[in-house]
Write an enzyme that holds these catalytic residues in place. Structure first.
Site, PDB file in Angstrom:
ATOM      1  N   GLY A 197      42.491  46.006  45.789  1.00 42.51           N
ATOM      2  CA  GLY A 197      42.537  45.360  44.482  1.00 42.51           C
ATOM      3  C   GLY A 197      41.441  45.801  43.538  1.00 42.51           C
ATOM      4  O   GLY A 197      40.991  45.025  42.693  1.00 42.51           O
TER       5      GLY A 197
ATOM      6  N   ASN B   1      41.565  47.883  41.088  1.00 42.83           N
ATOM      7  CA  ASN B   1      42.023  48.375  39.793  1.00 42.83           C
ATOM      8  C   ASN B   1      41.590  47.483  38.646  1.00 42.83           C
ATOM      9  O   ASN B   1      41.749  47.832  37.471  1.00 42.83           O
ATOM     10  CB  ASN B   1      43.549  48.511  39.792  1.00 42.83           C
ATOM     11  CG  ASN B   1      44.247  47.201  40.108  1.00 42.83           C
ATOM     12  OD1 ASN B   1      43.939  46.579  41.129  1.00 42.83           O
ATOM     13  ND2 ASN B   1      45.173  46.771  39.270  1.00 42.83           N
ATOM     14  N   THR B   2      40.996  46.322  38.980  1.00 42.13           N
ATOM     15  CA  THR B   2      40.589  45.394  37.926  1.00 42.13           C
ATOM     16  C   THR B   2      39.504  44.463  38.443  1.00 42.13           C
ATOM     17  O   THR B   2      39.263  44.364  39.651  1.00 42.13           O
ATOM     18  CB  THR B   2      41.805  44.566  37.435  1.00 42.13           C
ATOM     19  OG1 THR B   2      41.431  43.768  36.311  1.00 42.13           O
ATOM     20  CG2 THR B   2      42.310  43.641  38.533  1.00 42.13           C
TER      21      THR B   2
ATOM     22  N   TYR C 153      45.890  28.002  47.868  1.00 45.93           N
ATOM     23  CA  TYR C 153      44.804  28.967  47.649  1.00 45.93           C
ATOM     24  C   TYR C 153      43.564  28.580  48.451  1.00 45.93           C
ATOM     25  O   TYR C 153      42.941  29.431  49.098  1.00 45.93           O
ATOM     26  CB  TYR C 153      44.470  29.036  46.157  1.00 45.93           C
ATOM     27  CG  TYR C 153      43.339  29.980  45.831  1.00 45.93           C
ATOM     28  CD1 TYR C 153      43.494  31.359  45.969  1.00 45.93           C
ATOM     29  CD2 TYR C 153      42.111  29.502  45.379  1.00 45.93           C
ATOM     30  CE1 TYR C 153      42.463  32.232  45.668  1.00 45.93           C
ATOM     31  CE2 TYR C 153      41.072  30.361  45.077  1.00 45.93           C
ATOM     32  CZ  TYR C 153      41.251  31.731  45.216  1.00 45.93           C
ATOM     33  OH  TYR C 153      40.218  32.585  44.922  1.00 45.93           O
TER      34      TYR C 153
END
EC number: 1.1.1.300
Length: 316
Positions: free
Chosen positions: A46, A48-49, A200
């Protein structure tokens, strides 16, 4: 009513005027090590951001060969291009990895093993938050499947290279909300009852328990592992919740930047002398308290065994 609105306006104005001082207070710890990483290989999911991207940027700046493992390859290539230009490190590579699909995880691991003989740092950074009820390609509840089981399988598949590269480290991003989590073995997939906020929290507790059990099983191998709370960070993670997006926008002056949020991940990946603290939970670049549920060895072992059964794997 006018008096109330006047007081509210004054309070908000005060907050925004004092925002720089408040932000400085909440910015948290900073990774202080100057360790350089030429010849070292890093995988970050993850990246990419957000936090992952800033973690990749800093590790690339230190000379590592960094693999950005992400679902959206176009966004990954954009992030990698930016990082390469910023750090003058051409060894920032992008590979497809969809943590919601075990076939994609296995394909990534197979491809990585064909490219690299070593892996010095694995940062399990990717995650989803507050998704409406859905299941992964393999039938797992999305938070459990992506945040826990996906990284559990990925770590398993790359463990041989980590051991061959020892000393090596595994960093698992969790969250302070693990305090509200519970491993509901009778309903792991949320089919009997589901709350996306608690789902979550449960997955973040699973991250801490995984780290705890992994450390125990890796004793003597030279591979150590750490769980991380990055802080409350301005990122895309809240995109599935309109309310959180609104709150994040309203209070953005007080939230950590992605660069600040990356500091504890960097600390656990790089700081010298952390080996005796393998399996521990870190926040603001220091070991911190976890919930009693996160310290339960029986729960950690049971979750490990159930995870292996769900994924059809066996750890040596």
């Amino acid at each position: 009513m006018l008096v109330f609105l006047g007081l509210l306006t004054s309070f908000l104005s005060f907050l925004y005027v004092t925002a720089p001082s408040i932000r400085k207070f909440f910015a948290g710890g900073v990774c202080g090590t100057n360790m350089q990483l030429p010849g070292k290989v890093v995988v970050i999911t993850g990246a990419n951001t957000g936090i992952g991207k800033e973690t990749a940027r800093e590790l690339a700046r230190r000379g590592a060969r960094v693999y950005i493992a992400c679902r959206d390859v176009l966004k990954g290539e954009s992030a990698a291009s930016e990082i390469r230009a910023d750090t003058k490190n051409s060894q920032v590579l992008v590979r497809k990895l969809d943590l919601s699909d075990t076939k994609s995880i296995r394909a990534f691991a197979e491809g990585f093993r064909a490219e690299e003989k070593q892996l010095h740092i694995l940062i399990n950074n990717a995650g989803v938050m507050m998704c409406p009820y859905s299941k992964t390609a393999d039938g797992f509840e999305t938070h459990l499947g992506v945040n826990h089981l996906g990284h559990f399988l990925l770590t398993h598949l790359l463990l041989g290279q980590l051991k061959e590269s020892a000393p090596a480290r595994v960093v698992n991003l969790s969250s302070v909300v693990h305090l509200a989590g519970k491993i509901r073995f009778h309903d792991l997939q949320g089919e009997k009852s589901y709350n996306r906020g608690f789902a979550y929290c449960h997955s973040k507790l699973a991250n801490v328990l995984f780290t705890r059990e992994l450390a125990k099983r890796l004793q003597g191998t030279g591979v150590t592992t750490y769980a991380v709370h990055p802080g409350i960070v301005r990122s895309e993670l809240v995109r599935h919740s309109f309310l959180l997006c609104l709150l994040w926008r309203l209070f953005s002056p007080f939230l950590k930047t992605a660069r600040e949020g990356a500091q504890t991940s960097l600390h656990c990946a790089l700081a010298e002398g952390l080996e005796p603290l393998s399996g521990k939970y870190f926040s603001d670049c220091k070991k911190t308290w976890v919930s009693p549920r996160a310290r339960n060895n029986k729960t950690a072992e049971r979750l490990w065994n159930v995870s292996c059964e769900l994924l059809g794997i066996r750890w040596e």
